[in-house]
Design a protein around this motif. Structure first.
Motif, PDB file in Angstrom:
ATOM      1  N   LYS A  81       1.016  -1.532   0.060  1.00 36.15           N
ATOM      2  CA  LYS A  81       0.064  -0.065  -0.116  1.00 36.15           C
ATOM      3  C   LYS A  81       1.009   0.965  -0.092  1.00 36.15           C
ATOM      4  O   LYS A  81       0.388   2.497  -0.828  1.00 36.15           O
ATOM      5  CB  LYS A  81      -1.102   0.073   1.275  1.00 36.15           C
ATOM      6  CG  LYS A  81      -1.825   1.087   1.377  1.00 36.15           C
ATOM      7  CD  LYS A  81      -2.841   1.102   2.605  1.00 36.15           C
ATOM      8  CE  LYS A  81      -3.981   1.991   2.608  1.00 36.15           C
ATOM      9  NZ  LYS A  81      -4.520   2.236   3.524  1.00 36.15           N
ATOM     10  N   THR A  82       1.947   1.941   0.659  1.00 36.18           N
ATOM     11  CA  THR A  82       2.809   2.463   1.050  1.00 36.18           C
ATOM     12  C   THR A  82       3.466   2.644  -0.338  1.00 36.18           C
ATOM     13  O   THR A  82       3.783   3.732  -0.975  1.00 36.18           O
ATOM     14  CB  THR A  82       4.092   1.905   2.133  1.00 36.18           C
ATOM     15  OG1 THR A  82       3.149   2.199   3.141  1.00 36.18           O
ATOM     16  CG2 THR A  82       5.103   3.235   1.770  1.00 36.18           C
ATOM     17  N   LEU A  83       4.079   1.266  -0.826  1.00 33.92           N
ATOM     18  CA  LEU A  83       4.514   1.877  -2.301  1.00 33.92           C
ATOM     19  C   LEU A  83       3.581   2.709  -3.539  1.00 33.92           C
ATOM     20  O   LEU A  83       3.916   2.471  -4.441  1.00 33.92           O
ATOM     21  CB  LEU A  83       4.752   0.212  -3.074  1.00 33.92           C
ATOM     22  CG  LEU A  83       6.570  -0.322  -2.836  1.00 33.92           C
ATOM     23  CD1 LEU A  83       6.536  -1.539  -3.273  1.00 33.92           C
ATOM     24  CD2 LEU A  83       7.242   1.226  -2.898  1.00 33.92           C
ATOM     25  N   GLN A  84       2.147   1.773  -3.497  1.00 33.39           N
ATOM     26  CA  GLN A  84       1.460   2.241  -4.399  1.00 33.39           C
ATOM     27  C   GLN A  84       1.111   3.635  -4.241  1.00 33.39           C
ATOM     28  O   GLN A  84       1.471   4.785  -5.541  1.00 33.39           O
ATOM     29  CB  GLN A  84      -0.120   1.478  -4.541  1.00 33.39           C
ATOM     30  CG  GLN A  84       0.010   0.022  -4.723  1.00 33.39           C
ATOM     31  CD  GLN A  84      -1.047  -0.673  -4.361  1.00 33.39           C
ATOM     32  OE1 GLN A  84      -1.505  -1.076  -3.246  1.00 33.39           O
ATOM     33  NE2 GLN A  84      -1.404  -1.226  -4.861  1.00 33.39           N
ATOM     34  N   LEU A  85       1.014   4.241  -3.181  1.00 26.35           N
ATOM     35  CA  LEU A  85       0.912   5.672  -2.672  1.00 26.35           C
ATOM     36  C   LEU A  85       1.786   5.712  -3.416  1.00 26.35           C
ATOM     37  O   LEU A  85       1.884   6.935  -4.130  1.00 26.35           O
ATOM     38  CB  LEU A  85       0.783   5.872  -1.190  1.00 26.35           C
ATOM     39  CG  LEU A  85       0.759   7.196  -0.846  1.00 26.35           C
ATOM     40  CD1 LEU A  85      -0.558   7.791  -1.260  1.00 26.35           C
ATOM     41  CD2 LEU A  85       0.857   7.302   1.086  1.00 26.35           C
ATOM     42  N   ALA A  86       3.151   5.837  -2.941  1.00 24.79           N
ATOM     43  CA  ALA A  86       4.273   6.632  -3.659  1.00 24.79           C
ATOM     44  C   ALA A  86       4.016   6.608  -5.013  1.00 24.79           C
ATOM     45  O   ALA A  86       5.037   7.803  -5.886  1.00 24.79           O
ATOM     46  CB  ALA A  86       5.586   5.862  -2.686  1.00 24.79           C
ATOM     47  N   CYS A  87       3.861   5.824  -5.804  1.00 24.00           N
ATOM     48  CA  CYS A  87       3.753   5.602  -7.092  1.00 24.00           C
ATOM     49  C   CYS A  87       3.066   6.143  -7.507  1.00 24.00           C
ATOM     50  O   CYS A  87       3.450   7.013  -8.684  1.00 24.00           O
ATOM     51  CB  CYS A  87       3.268   3.861  -7.128  1.00 24.00           C
ATOM     52  SG  CYS A  87       4.899   2.921  -7.722  1.00 24.00           S
ATOM     53  N   ASN A  88       1.917   6.910  -6.943  1.00 24.56           N
ATOM     54  CA  ASN A  88       0.831   7.524  -6.915  1.00 24.56           C
ATOM     55  C   ASN A  88       1.094   8.975  -6.857  1.00 24.56           C
ATOM     56  O   ASN A  88       1.439   9.501  -7.785  1.00 24.56           O
ATOM     57  CB  ASN A  88      -0.261   7.101  -6.607  1.00 24.56           C
ATOM     58  CG  ASN A  88      -0.702   5.966  -7.085  1.00 24.56           C
ATOM     59  OD1 ASN A  88      -1.167   5.290  -7.922  1.00 24.56           O
ATOM     60  ND2 ASN A  88      -1.497   5.173  -6.527  1.00 24.56           N
ATOM     61  N   GLN A 133       4.941   9.502  -7.604  1.00 25.28           N
ATOM     62  CA  GLN A 133       5.083   9.958  -8.228  1.00 25.28           C
ATOM     63  C   GLN A 133       5.198  10.364  -9.773  1.00 25.28           C
ATOM     64  O   GLN A 133       5.216  10.909 -10.323  1.00 25.28           O
ATOM     65  CB  GLN A 133       6.542   9.419  -8.207  1.00 25.28           C
ATOM     66  CG  GLN A 133       7.950   8.780  -8.957  1.00 25.28           C
ATOM     67  CD  GLN A 133       9.001   8.152  -8.799  1.00 25.28           C
ATOM     68  OE1 GLN A 133       9.431   7.524  -7.454  1.00 25.28           O
ATOM     69  NE2 GLN A 133       9.206   7.638  -9.213  1.00 25.28           N
ATOM     70  N   LYS A 134       3.836   9.308 -10.129  1.00 26.96           N
ATOM     71  CA  LYS A 134       3.142   9.444 -10.918  1.00 26.96           C
ATOM     72  C   LYS A 134       2.814  11.072 -11.072  1.00 26.96           C
ATOM     73  O   LYS A 134       2.875  11.448 -12.839  1.00 26.96           O
ATOM     74  CB  LYS A 134       2.172   8.233 -11.344  1.00 26.96           C
ATOM     75  CG  LYS A 134       1.510   8.034 -12.459  1.00 26.96           C
ATOM     76  CD  LYS A 134       0.488   7.438 -12.650  1.00 26.96           C
ATOM     77  CE  LYS A 134       0.642   7.018 -13.449  1.00 26.96           C
ATOM     78  NZ  LYS A 134      -1.151   6.003 -14.243  1.00 26.96           N
TER      79      LYS A 134
END
Length: 93
Positions: free
Chosen positions: A26-33, A35-36
């Motif tokens: 979940k943390t990685l998904q948030l960070a990816c979003n 950054q995107k």
């Protein structure tokens, strides 16, 4: 009389890391979003298990120049983006 057995070194050494936890994903998904969306983010912007992600090399930091000031910001590594794509195909980079 005792029998002494020897074990190969690989018996005691783990070659792989444990899988990511749900909170780490979940943390990685948030960070990816973030950054995107070209949003600069740092420790205060992300809640969750960040330290294990940093230790695994999935989130890293770099220094950028913005408006004449140096600012330390985080970014998601390509390895992490590839992992998240496998888990969640909606994440595109």
């Amino acid at each position: 009389m005792a029998l002494i057995l020897s074990f190969p070194d690989q018996y005691f050494i783990k070659d792989t890391q444990r899988p990511l936890t749900k909170l780490m994903i979940k943390t990685l998904q948030l960070a990816c979003n973030m950054q995107k969306s070209n949003v600069l983010f740092g420790p205060k912007d992300i809640k969750g298990s960040v330290i294990p992600l940093i230790k695994r090399g999935l989130i890293s930091s770099h220094l950028i120049q913005q408006n004449g000031k140096s600012q330390l910001t985080w970014f998601v590594t390509q390895q992490a983006i590839d992992m998240i794509k496998d888990i969640d195909p909606k994440i595109q980079r």
